[in-house]
Design an enzyme around this catalytic site. Sequence first.
Site, PDB file in Angstrom:
ATOM      1  N   HIS A 161      28.471 -99.046  -8.048  1.00  0.00           N
ATOM      2  CA  HIS A 161      27.973-100.150  -7.228  1.00  0.00           C
ATOM      3  C   HIS A 161      26.488 -99.919  -6.945  1.00  0.00           C
ATOM      4  O   HIS A 161      26.095 -98.797  -6.613  1.00  0.00           O
ATOM      5  CB  HIS A 161      28.768-100.213  -5.915  1.00  0.00           C
ATOM      6  CG  HIS A 161      28.382-101.368  -5.062  1.00  0.00           C
ATOM      7  ND1 HIS A 161      28.774-102.660  -5.354  1.00  0.00           N
ATOM      8  CD2 HIS A 161      27.611-101.441  -3.954  1.00  0.00           C
ATOM      9  CE1 HIS A 161      28.258-103.479  -4.447  1.00  0.00           C
ATOM     10  NE2 HIS A 161      27.555-102.760  -3.591  1.00  0.00           N
ATOM     11  N   GLY A 218      27.065-105.162 -19.772  1.00  0.00           N
ATOM     12  CA  GLY A 218      27.629-103.940 -20.341  1.00  0.00           C
ATOM     13  C   GLY A 218      26.652-102.798 -20.570  1.00  0.00           C
ATOM     14  O   GLY A 218      26.878-101.958 -21.450  1.00  0.00           O
TER      15      GLY A 218
HETATM   16  C1  GRF Z   1      25.540-102.933 -12.289  1.00  0.00           C
HETATM   17  O1  GRF Z   1      24.464-103.131 -11.429  1.00  0.00           O
HETATM   18  C2  GRF Z   1      26.687-102.274 -11.560  1.00  0.00           C
HETATM   19  O2  GRF Z   1      26.278-101.395 -10.562  1.00  0.00           O
HETATM   20  C3  GRF Z   1      27.392-103.449 -10.931  1.00  0.00           C
HETATM   21  O3  GRF Z   1      27.300-104.488 -11.877  1.00  0.00           O
HETATM   22  C4  GRF Z   1      26.165-104.266 -12.706  1.00  0.00           C
HETATM   23  C5  GRF Z   1      26.674-104.214 -14.107  1.00  0.00           C
HETATM   24  O4  GRF Z   1      25.645-104.106 -15.048  1.00  0.00           O
HETATM   25  N1  GRF Z   1      28.750-103.109 -10.579  1.00  0.00           N
HETATM   26  P1  GRF Z   1      26.000-103.755 -16.557  1.00  0.00           P
HETATM   27  O5  GRF Z   1      27.004-104.814 -17.024  1.00  0.00           O
HETATM   28  O6  GRF Z   1      26.594-102.379 -16.585  1.00  0.00           O
HETATM   29  O7  GRF Z   1      24.726-103.845 -17.302  1.00  0.00           O
END
Ligand code: GRF
Length: 199
Positions: free
Chosen positions: A108, A11
Amino acid sequence: MKIGILISGRGSNMTAIVEAVQRGLIPDSDVAVVISDKMSAEGLVKAKERGVETFVISRNGRTREEHDALIIAELKKRNVELVCLAGYMRLLSCDFVRAFPNRILNIHPSLLPSFKGLDAQQQAIEYGVRVSGCTVHLVDEDLDHGAIVAQKVVEVLDDDTAKTLSARILEHEHALYVEAIRRIVGGNYEIVGRRVVFN
Ligand code: GRF
Protein backbone atom coordinates in the site's frame (compact mmCIF):
# COMPACT_ATOMS: atom_id res chain seq x y z
CA MET A 1 7.49 -21.72 -2.90
CA LYS A 2 4.82 -21.15 -5.51
CA ILE A 3 3.68 -17.55 -5.68
CA GLY A 4 0.44 -16.29 -7.23
CA ILE A 5 0.10 -12.59 -8.02
CA LEU A 6 -3.21 -10.74 -8.31
CA ILE A 7 -3.38 -7.54 -10.34
CA SER A 8 -5.97 -5.15 -11.76
CA GLY A 9 -3.86 -2.70 -13.75
CA ARG A 10 -0.36 -1.53 -14.62
CA GLY A 11 1.47 -4.33 -12.86
CA SER A 12 4.78 -2.64 -12.07
CA ASN A 13 5.03 -4.33 -8.66
CA MET A 14 4.11 -7.65 -10.27
CA THR A 15 6.87 -7.12 -12.84
CA ALA A 16 9.39 -6.32 -10.12
CA ILE A 17 8.46 -9.55 -8.29
CA VAL A 18 8.59 -11.71 -11.43
CA GLU A 19 11.97 -10.28 -12.45
CA ALA A 20 13.37 -10.72 -8.94
CA VAL A 21 12.25 -14.36 -8.89
CA GLN A 22 13.68 -14.96 -12.37
CA ARG A 23 17.02 -13.44 -11.32
CA GLY A 24 17.18 -15.69 -8.28
CA LEU A 25 16.79 -12.82 -5.82
CA ILE A 26 13.95 -14.66 -4.07
CA PRO A 27 15.43 -18.15 -3.65
CA ASP A 28 13.29 -21.29 -3.81
CA SER A 29 10.37 -19.51 -5.41
CA ASP A 30 8.45 -19.53 -8.62
CA VAL A 31 5.66 -17.27 -9.90
CA ALA A 32 3.05 -19.86 -10.86
CA VAL A 33 0.38 -17.51 -12.20
CA VAL A 34 -0.68 -13.88 -12.52
CA ILE A 35 -4.44 -13.43 -12.19
CA SER A 36 -6.29 -10.26 -13.12
CA ASP A 37 -9.91 -9.32 -12.52
CA LYS A 38 -9.66 -7.00 -15.53
CA MET A 39 -9.14 -8.15 -19.09
CA SER A 40 -7.63 -4.74 -19.89
CA ALA A 41 -4.94 -4.85 -17.20
CA GLU A 42 -1.64 -3.73 -18.77
CA GLY A 43 0.20 -6.04 -16.43
CA LEU A 44 -1.11 -9.10 -18.25
CA VAL A 45 1.06 -8.32 -21.27
CA LYS A 46 4.09 -7.70 -19.06
CA ALA A 47 3.59 -11.07 -17.32
CA LYS A 48 3.21 -12.93 -20.63
CA GLU A 49 6.32 -11.25 -22.03
CA ARG A 50 8.20 -12.64 -19.04
CA GLY A 51 6.90 -16.14 -19.63
CA VAL A 52 4.45 -16.24 -16.73
CA GLU A 53 1.05 -17.85 -17.11
CA THR A 54 -1.81 -15.34 -16.93
CA PHE A 55 -5.45 -15.81 -16.20
CA VAL A 56 -8.37 -13.37 -16.25
CA ILE A 57 -11.29 -13.91 -13.93
CA SER A 58 -13.70 -11.03 -14.50
CA ARG A 59 -16.22 -9.96 -11.92
CA ASN A 60 -19.08 -10.30 -14.44
CA GLY A 61 -21.79 -9.62 -11.90
CA ARG A 62 -20.52 -12.35 -9.59
CA THR A 63 -20.71 -11.81 -5.86
CA ARG A 64 -17.40 -11.28 -4.11
CA GLU A 65 -17.61 -14.82 -2.73
CA GLU A 66 -18.33 -16.38 -6.13
CA HIS A 67 -15.54 -14.42 -7.78
CA ASP A 68 -13.07 -15.25 -5.03
CA ALA A 69 -13.99 -18.95 -5.14
CA LEU A 70 -12.94 -19.06 -8.79
CA ILE A 71 -9.65 -17.34 -8.03
CA ILE A 72 -8.95 -19.59 -5.02
CA ALA A 73 -9.58 -22.65 -7.21
CA GLU A 74 -7.08 -21.50 -9.84
CA LEU A 75 -4.46 -20.71 -7.20
CA LYS A 76 -4.92 -24.04 -5.42
CA LYS A 77 -4.83 -25.91 -8.73
CA ARG A 78 -1.31 -24.55 -9.18
CA ASN A 79 -0.30 -25.28 -5.57
CA VAL A 80 0.17 -21.60 -4.81
CA GLU A 81 1.28 -21.09 -1.21
CA LEU A 82 1.86 -17.34 -1.16
CA VAL A 83 -0.52 -14.81 -2.72
CA CYS A 84 0.81 -11.33 -3.50
CA LEU A 85 -1.66 -8.56 -4.19
CA ALA A 86 -0.08 -6.02 -6.51
CA GLY A 87 -2.49 -3.26 -7.37
CA TYR A 88 -5.44 -5.64 -7.04
CA MET A 89 -8.41 -3.32 -6.70
CA ARG A 90 -10.93 -5.60 -5.04
CA LEU A 91 -11.40 -6.40 -1.37
CA LEU A 92 -10.93 -10.06 -0.55
CA SER A 93 -13.74 -12.06 1.01
CA CYS A 94 -13.31 -13.78 4.37
CA ASP A 95 -13.28 -17.07 2.46
CA PHE A 96 -10.23 -15.94 0.51
CA VAL A 97 -8.38 -14.82 3.63
CA ARG A 98 -9.19 -18.15 5.31
CA ALA A 99 -8.05 -20.13 2.26
CA PHE A 100 -4.52 -18.69 2.64
CA PRO A 101 -4.12 -17.89 6.34
CA ASN A 102 -1.27 -15.40 6.88
CA ARG A 103 -0.18 -16.20 3.36
CA ILE A 104 -1.47 -13.13 1.52
CA LEU A 105 0.65 -10.01 1.16
CA ASN A 106 -0.30 -6.56 -0.05
CA ILE A 107 1.58 -3.35 -0.75
CA HIS A 108 0.00 0.00 0.00
CA PRO A 109 1.42 3.41 -0.95
CA SER A 110 1.37 5.03 2.51
CA LEU A 111 2.70 4.44 5.97
CA LEU A 112 -0.20 2.46 7.39
CA PRO A 113 -2.35 2.97 9.35
CA SER A 114 -2.37 6.43 7.75
CA PHE A 115 -4.22 6.94 4.49
CA LYS A 116 -5.93 3.62 3.90
CA GLY A 117 -7.96 2.97 0.79
CA LEU A 118 -7.89 4.69 -2.57
CA ASP A 119 -5.64 7.60 -3.57
CA ALA A 120 -3.35 7.28 -0.56
CA GLN A 121 -0.77 9.64 -2.08
CA GLN A 122 -3.43 12.30 -2.73
CA GLN A 123 -4.66 11.87 0.84
CA ALA A 124 -1.08 12.42 2.09
CA ILE A 125 -0.68 15.61 0.03
CA GLU A 126 -4.03 16.96 1.20
CA TYR A 127 -3.27 16.20 4.84
CA GLY A 128 0.07 17.99 4.58
CA VAL A 129 2.30 15.27 6.04
CA ARG A 130 6.04 15.78 5.55
CA VAL A 131 6.73 12.07 5.17
CA SER A 132 4.78 9.25 3.67
CA GLY A 133 5.96 6.00 2.10
CA CYS A 134 4.83 2.44 1.53
CA THR A 135 3.86 -0.58 3.58
CA VAL A 136 3.91 -4.31 2.92
CA HIS A 137 1.47 -6.13 5.18
CA LEU A 138 -0.28 -9.44 5.64
CA VAL A 139 -3.87 -9.31 4.47
CA ASP A 140 -6.72 -9.91 6.88
CA GLU A 141 -10.46 -9.29 6.56
CA ASP A 142 -10.15 -5.53 6.98
CA LEU A 143 -8.96 -3.02 4.39
CA ASP A 144 -5.21 -2.25 4.50
CA HIS A 145 -5.07 -3.64 8.00
CA GLY A 146 -3.10 -6.88 8.58
CA ALA A 147 0.21 -7.29 10.44
CA ILE A 148 2.97 -5.09 9.08
CA VAL A 149 5.90 -6.79 7.34
CA ALA A 150 7.95 -3.80 6.13
CA GLN A 151 7.71 -0.05 5.66
CA LYS A 152 9.77 2.55 3.86
CA VAL A 153 9.64 6.27 4.57
CA VAL A 154 9.56 8.66 1.61
CA GLU A 155 9.84 12.41 2.10
CA VAL A 156 7.01 14.62 0.83
CA LEU A 157 8.51 17.64 -0.95
CA ASP A 158 6.97 21.11 -0.90
CA ASP A 159 6.18 21.05 -4.59
CA ASP A 160 4.97 17.45 -4.70
CA THR A 161 1.71 16.60 -6.42
CA ALA A 162 -0.06 13.27 -6.02
CA LYS A 163 1.59 12.30 -9.30
CA THR A 164 5.18 13.14 -8.37
CA LEU A 165 4.81 11.66 -4.89
CA SER A 166 3.27 8.48 -6.33
CA ALA A 167 6.17 8.08 -8.74
CA ARG A 168 8.75 8.51 -5.98
CA ILE A 169 6.97 6.12 -3.62
CA LEU A 170 6.59 3.56 -6.43
CA GLU A 171 10.37 3.33 -6.90
CA HIS A 172 10.65 2.25 -3.28
CA GLU A 173 7.61 -0.05 -3.46
CA HIS A 174 9.33 -2.40 -5.87
CA ALA A 175 12.41 -2.91 -3.71
CA LEU A 176 10.42 -3.10 -0.49
CA TYR A 177 7.97 -5.67 -1.84
CA VAL A 178 10.72 -7.90 -3.26
CA GLU A 179 12.66 -7.78 0.00
CA ALA A 180 9.53 -8.50 2.06
CA ILE A 181 8.64 -11.51 -0.12
CA ARG A 182 12.22 -12.79 0.09
CA ARG A 183 12.05 -12.71 3.87
CA ILE A 184 8.57 -14.25 4.06
CA VAL A 185 9.61 -17.05 1.69
CA GLY A 186 12.68 -17.54 3.89
CA GLY A 187 10.18 -18.44 6.58
CA ASN A 188 12.11 -17.47 9.67
CA TYR A 189 9.55 -15.15 11.24
CA GLU A 190 6.70 -14.93 13.68
CA ILE A 191 3.68 -12.69 13.97
CA VAL A 192 3.89 -10.72 17.19
CA GLY A 193 0.79 -8.62 17.74
CA ARG A 194 0.40 -6.36 14.71
CA ARG A 195 3.92 -6.92 13.43
CA VAL A 196 5.81 -9.58 11.52
CA VAL A 197 9.12 -10.13 13.31
CA PHE A 198 12.01 -11.79 11.48
CA ASN A 199 14.42 -13.88 13.50
C1 GRF B 1 0.79 0.67 -6.18
O1 GRF B 1 0.94 2.01 -5.83
C2 GRF B 1 0.44 -0.16 -4.97
O2 GRF B 1 1.02 0.30 -3.79
C3 GRF B 1 -1.05 -0.01 -4.88
O3 GRF B 1 -1.51 0.02 -6.21
C4 GRF B 1 -0.45 0.47 -7.06
C5 GRF B 1 -0.24 -0.60 -8.07
O4 GRF B 1 0.71 -0.24 -9.04
N1 GRF B 1 -1.64 -1.07 -4.10
P1 GRF B 1 1.28 -1.35 -10.02
O5 GRF B 1 0.06 -1.98 -10.71
O6 GRF B 1 2.03 -2.35 -9.21
O7 GRF B 1 2.14 -0.63 -10.99
